[in-house]
Write a protein that holds these residues in place. Structure first.
Motif, short mmCIF file in Angstrom:
data_model
loop_
_atom_site.label_atom_id
_atom_site.label_comp_id
_atom_site.label_asym_id
_atom_site.label_seq_id
_atom_site.Cartn_x
_atom_site.Cartn_y
_atom_site.Cartn_z
N GLU A 91 -1.05 29.77 -0.22
CA GLU A 91 0.25 29.61 0.43
C GLU A 91 0.14 30.12 1.86
O GLU A 91 -0.53 31.13 2.11
CB GLU A 91 1.34 30.40 -0.30
CG GLU A 91 1.60 29.95 -1.73
CD GLU A 91 2.54 30.89 -2.46
OE1 GLU A 91 3.51 30.40 -3.07
OE2 GLU A 91 2.30 32.11 -2.43
N SER B 80 2.96 24.35 1.07
CA SER B 80 3.32 25.54 0.30
C SER B 80 3.36 26.75 1.23
O SER B 80 2.39 27.03 1.94
CB SER B 80 2.31 25.77 -0.83
OG SER B 80 2.71 26.84 -1.64
N LYS C 116 7.24 23.63 -1.05
CA LYS C 116 7.52 24.71 -1.98
C LYS C 116 7.38 26.03 -1.23
O LYS C 116 6.58 26.15 -0.30
CB LYS C 116 6.55 24.68 -3.17
CG LYS C 116 6.65 23.41 -4.01
CD LYS C 116 8.02 23.26 -4.65
CE LYS C 116 8.09 22.01 -5.52
NZ LYS C 116 9.45 21.84 -6.11
#
Length: 498
Positions: free
Chosen positions: A191, A242, A274
């Motif tokens: 991420e 992400s 996300k």
């Protein structure tokens, strides 16, 4: 001017593998923001990722010699020891004139600057708190050979060798900062980290977020539009899908914080990404969580800290058990199983507090997943310099300084709680050690993994409950009995994994 920013190597100690509070996640972008500021002012900057790239000091030295920096900035991260290897490297840098000036920055040196400067004479100064403006001013002064005396935001030695330090005001407009520079190593993380705000309006006794900023509980947020501009740039240039907000307090205070979060959710929603966040339980509101989940929120860390209102009051959490349970219900309503911060063993806990904690965890289904169970059944309050806990416990004469002056150990008030804590610490450390490869993604899971994990989870829960029940009934454990119990449990876990 050529400036090198070093993310120094640091060791992972197996006995401290579950002690996550050495530095907050927000610190991961300190070098990036500093580099962004310096580059915007026309300087040449290189960031060496000693930790993420697994570099040794021989390779770092080679890169320093190739780059030939005039200033080296070291983002010092505490890794459960005074880092004499780093200090030896910095001494070599100065002795061989690989750089003329060395400064340190970060959470650790900000609150332990006196000892850092005493322990390492080769460090010329420590940047206190937010590094961007101070570092830029420092570079200007060094490049023009100006006097650094009385520079705000800097701790340094005066002509007599006395350490002097002066804070600067906080950055009021975070939107004015250039976006952080991200290295190839940061882009390899699963991420991409974002920082949408700084500070916290809370006042937990153990937390060193606000002591780092030095201005009390002052939360500051970037505008949603500024955050989206950075997200859009990352998507356009790197196809990132992400993200993780490293803010210790994503929402910010009150109704204003909720409105800001809703506005940000509306902007993010069309990006099809996300993201994860960290938040206080009192900021978990149904409508806001619903909007964030619809925008792509898929994970969250909330600091429950305790299932006992008495313990929450002692650590000045300014939340209640009822708020903890409400937050869990709301998150699960929208399909989010939260990661939780939980301090099972705080310094003034008694057996009744531990029982209340344990019943809270069971009641809220927080001891059914092995990775969560292993975290919540053992965690002590880590006492770091600069925090209110450190100040108060030191004044009470309850602190024992360990290998580093930055961290101290406090003896638990209840001897029985201390024994239970010892048993669970040794057992969970063993588990984290043997599971590190699997949980870190380097080792494949065993056959029938979930069935095995469920059995191990049952072993941990049973160990905790049986030991607690025995002590509540007046039982005691000798050192030999503790050793036998821990070794027997380790063998049982090994047998399940075999």
């Amino acid at each position: 001017m050529k400036i090198l920013l070093l993310e120094h190597p640091r060791t992972i100690r197996s006995e401290r593998c579950n002690d996550i509070a050495n530095t907050p996640l927000a610190s991961c972008l300190l070098s990036g923001y500093t580099a962004g500021m310096l580059i915007s002012e026309g300087h040449e900057v290189e960031v060496i990722e000693g930790f993420l790239e697994g570099l040794d000091y021989q390779e770092i030295e080679r890169r320093v010699k190739v780059f030939e920096p005039e200033i080296i900035g070291v983002h010092m991260v505490y890794h459960w020891q005074t880092d004499m290897v780093l200090y030896d490297f910095l001494h070599k840098v100065k002795a061989e004139r690989l750089a003329s000036y060395i400064t340190a920055y970060g959470y650790y040196p900000t609150t332990d600057f006196e000892d850092v400067l005493l322990q390492c004479p080769d460090i010329d100064s420590v940047v206190l708190g937010e590094p961007e403006l101070t570092f830029a001013q420092l570079v200007k002064a060094v490049s023009c050979e100006d006097c650094l005396e009385n520079m705000l935001g800097l701790a340094q030695r005066d002509d007599s060798g006395t350490i002097v330090a002066m804070r600067r005001e906080l950055i009021g407009d975070l939107d004015a900062l250039p976006f952080p520079v991200r290295t190839k190593a940061l882009f390899r993380l699963p991420e991409i980290n974002l920082q949408g705000s700084r500070g916290c309006y809370g006042g937990c006794t153990f937390c060193y977020i606000n002591p780092f900023y030095g201005q009390g509980s002052q939360w500051r947020g970037r505008t949603p539009e500024n955050i989206i501009a950075e997200i859009d740039e990352l998507i356009a240039r790197h196809q990132i899908k992400s993200f993780y907000f490293t803010d210790p307090n994503f929402f910010g205070p009150g109704e204003r914080g909720q409105r800001r979060a809703l506005h940000l959710a509306a902007l993010i929603k069309s990006r099809n990404v996300k993201f994860g966040i960290e938040a206080r339980v009192n900021d978990i509101h149904d409508d806001t969580v619903k909007a964030l989940v619809e925008a792509g929120l898929n994970n969250i860390l909330i600091g429950l800290e305790s299932g006992s209102d008495r313990s929450l009051q002692r650590i000045n959490k300014l939340t209640t058990v009822a708020q903890n349970e409400k937050a869990i219900r709301i998150l699960r309503k929208y399909g989010i199983e939260p990661s939780v911060g939980f301090i099972m063993f705080e310094p003034d806990s008694f057996l009744e507090d531990i029982r209340v904690n344990f019943e809270f965890l069971k009641r809220n289904d927080l001891v059914k997943d092995l990775s969560i169970t292993a975290n919540v059944l053992y965690h002590h309050l880590i006492v770091l310099k600069g925090t209110r806990a450190h100040r108060d416990l030191k004044a009470a004469g309850r602190l024992e300084v360990q290998a580093s002056t930055y961290e101290s150990i406090v003896t638990l008030r209840d001897p029985k709680v201390a024994v239970l804590a010892m048993i669970m610490r040794q057992t969970t450390n063993f588990l984290f050690d043997i599971m590190s490869g699997i949980w870190g993604g380097q080792v494949a899971e065993p056959e029938n993994a979930q069935e095995r994990y469920t059995k191990i989870n049952s072993v941990l829960v049973t160990l905790f409950e049986n030991t607690l029940t025995t002590m509540e009934a007046g039982g005691h454990f000798t050192e030999e009995q503790v050793e036998t119990l821990v070794r027997t449990t380790e063998k049982e876990i090994n047998k399940i994994l075999a």
